[in-house]
Scaffold this active site. Structure first.
Site, PDB file in Angstrom:
ATOM      1  N   PHE A   1      49.324  27.612  36.686  1.00 35.44           N
ATOM      2  CA  PHE A   1      50.782  27.733  36.763  1.00 35.44           C
ATOM      3  C   PHE A   1      51.505  26.628  36.017  1.00 35.44           C
ATOM      4  O   PHE A   1      52.641  26.821  35.597  1.00 35.44           O
ATOM      5  CB  PHE A   1      51.261  27.819  38.218  1.00 35.44           C
ATOM      6  CG  PHE A   1      50.611  26.844  39.160  1.00 35.44           C
ATOM      7  CD1 PHE A   1      50.999  25.524  39.214  1.00 35.44           C
ATOM      8  CD2 PHE A   1      49.589  27.272  39.998  1.00 35.44           C
ATOM      9  CE1 PHE A   1      50.404  24.634  40.097  1.00 35.44           C
ATOM     10  CE2 PHE A   1      48.993  26.401  40.882  1.00 35.44           C
ATOM     11  CZ  PHE A   1      49.394  25.073  40.932  1.00 35.44           C
TER      12      PHE A   1
ATOM     13  N   CYS B   1      52.559  27.668  32.394  1.00 37.29           N
ATOM     14  CA  CYS B   1      53.624  28.644  32.145  1.00 37.29           C
ATOM     15  C   CYS B   1      54.900  28.401  32.949  1.00 37.29           C
ATOM     16  O   CYS B   1      55.907  29.062  32.713  1.00 37.29           O
ATOM     17  CB  CYS B   1      53.094  30.050  32.398  1.00 37.29           C
ATOM     18  SG  CYS B   1      52.381  30.315  34.032  1.00 37.29           S
ATOM     19  N   HIS B   2      54.896  27.463  33.857  1.00 32.31           N
ATOM     20  CA  HIS B   2      56.053  27.229  34.740  1.00 32.31           C
ATOM     21  C   HIS B   2      56.345  25.747  34.794  1.00 32.31           C
ATOM     22  O   HIS B   2      55.894  25.071  35.696  1.00 32.31           O
ATOM     23  CB  HIS B   2      55.741  27.765  36.135  1.00 32.31           C
ATOM     24  CG  HIS B   2      56.913  27.823  37.065  1.00 32.31           C
ATOM     25  ND1 HIS B   2      57.244  26.800  37.913  1.00 32.31           N
ATOM     26  CD2 HIS B   2      57.819  28.784  37.274  1.00 32.31           C
ATOM     27  CE1 HIS B   2      58.296  27.136  38.636  1.00 32.31           C
ATOM     28  NE2 HIS B   2      58.664  28.334  38.265  1.00 32.31           N
ATOM     29  N   PHE B   3      56.959  25.188  33.954  1.00 37.30           N
ATOM     30  CA  PHE B   3      57.624  25.617  32.740  1.00 37.30           C
ATOM     31  C   PHE B   3      57.042  24.824  31.579  1.00 37.30           C
ATOM     32  O   PHE B   3      56.741  23.653  31.774  1.00 37.30           O
ATOM     33  CB  PHE B   3      59.121  25.345  32.831  1.00 37.30           C
ATOM     34  CG  PHE B   3      59.813  26.111  33.922  1.00 37.30           C
ATOM     35  CD1 PHE B   3      60.219  27.422  33.710  1.00 37.30           C
ATOM     36  CD2 PHE B   3      60.055  25.543  35.156  1.00 37.30           C
ATOM     37  CE1 PHE B   3      60.879  28.121  34.705  1.00 37.30           C
ATOM     38  CE2 PHE B   3      60.712  26.237  36.154  1.00 37.30           C
ATOM     39  CZ  PHE B   3      61.129  27.530  35.937  1.00 37.30           C
TER      40      PHE B   3
ATOM     41  N   ILE C   1      55.901  22.518  36.816  1.00 41.39           N
ATOM     42  CA  ILE C   1      55.948  22.390  38.277  1.00 41.39           C
ATOM     43  C   ILE C   1      55.262  23.610  38.890  1.00 41.39           C
ATOM     44  O   ILE C   1      55.244  24.687  38.305  1.00 41.39           O
ATOM     45  CB  ILE C   1      57.384  22.264  38.843  1.00 41.39           C
ATOM     46  CG1 ILE C   1      58.228  23.495  38.498  1.00 41.39           C
ATOM     47  CG2 ILE C   1      58.060  21.009  38.361  1.00 41.39           C
ATOM     48  CD1 ILE C   1      59.592  23.512  39.162  1.00 41.39           C
TER      49      ILE C   1
END
Length: 162
Positions: free
Chosen positions: A63, A66-68, A73
């Site tokens: 994660f 891709c976040h962000f 985070i």
């Protein structure tokens, strides 16, 4: 008497956690519990049980990519999902059977973030009530801690074994 802790291997859906009882948790990258360090059917904020589970954070977790991009985070919804997963462990450890499903939460507050620099996330669930009517429903409050600091709270989490 409840088993008080579980390893990541025991939390795997392919292994029994107690006798013939199997736990169904999300697998692979969606399994957000590395271990259960404490489980009791007494105590907690309401005297009806509590569970403490942990998840180790590594900067290369999926994660964060891709976040962000440029501002990684852990999505807050994953922390809430981990609380539901923790509730499923509690229900299964009490001998209830079925597939665990998240059914809702009434109040969520985010006051911090899980960054790649965090080492350990702790999920603490306080059982409020267990209802058996065609399914087994648990109602609980939960808290998420990043390296010991409370960063999320969730009131009236609902999870059921169906």
């Amino acid at each position: 008497m409840l088993q008080a802790s579980f390893s990541k291997e025991q939390l795997s859906a392919s292994l029994p956690i107690m006798d013939d009882l199997k736990m169904q948790l999300p697998q692979g990258e969606m399994q957000l519990l590395d271990r259960v360090v404490s489980l009791s059917d007494q105590g907690g904020l309401y005297g009806r049980g509590e569970v403490v589970a942990e998840f180790d954070i590594h900067p290369d977790l999926w994660f964060f990519k891709c976040h962000f991009p440029g501002d990684p985070i852990m999505p807050g919804c994953l922390g809430i999902d981990a609380l539901w997963q923790t509730m499923g462990v509690f229900l299964a450890s009490k001998g209830h059977v079925g597939k665990c499903r998240a059914l809702g939460v009434s109040d969520v507050k985010f006051c911090g973030e899980i960054l790649p620099t965090v080492e350990k996330v702790r999920f603490h669930v306080h059982i409020k009530r267990i209802i058996k009517r065609g399914m087994t429903l648990a109602l609980a409050d939960g808290f998420v801690y990043a390296d010991g600091e409370e960063i999320y709270s969730a009131r009236n989490l609902k999870a059921a074994l169906i």
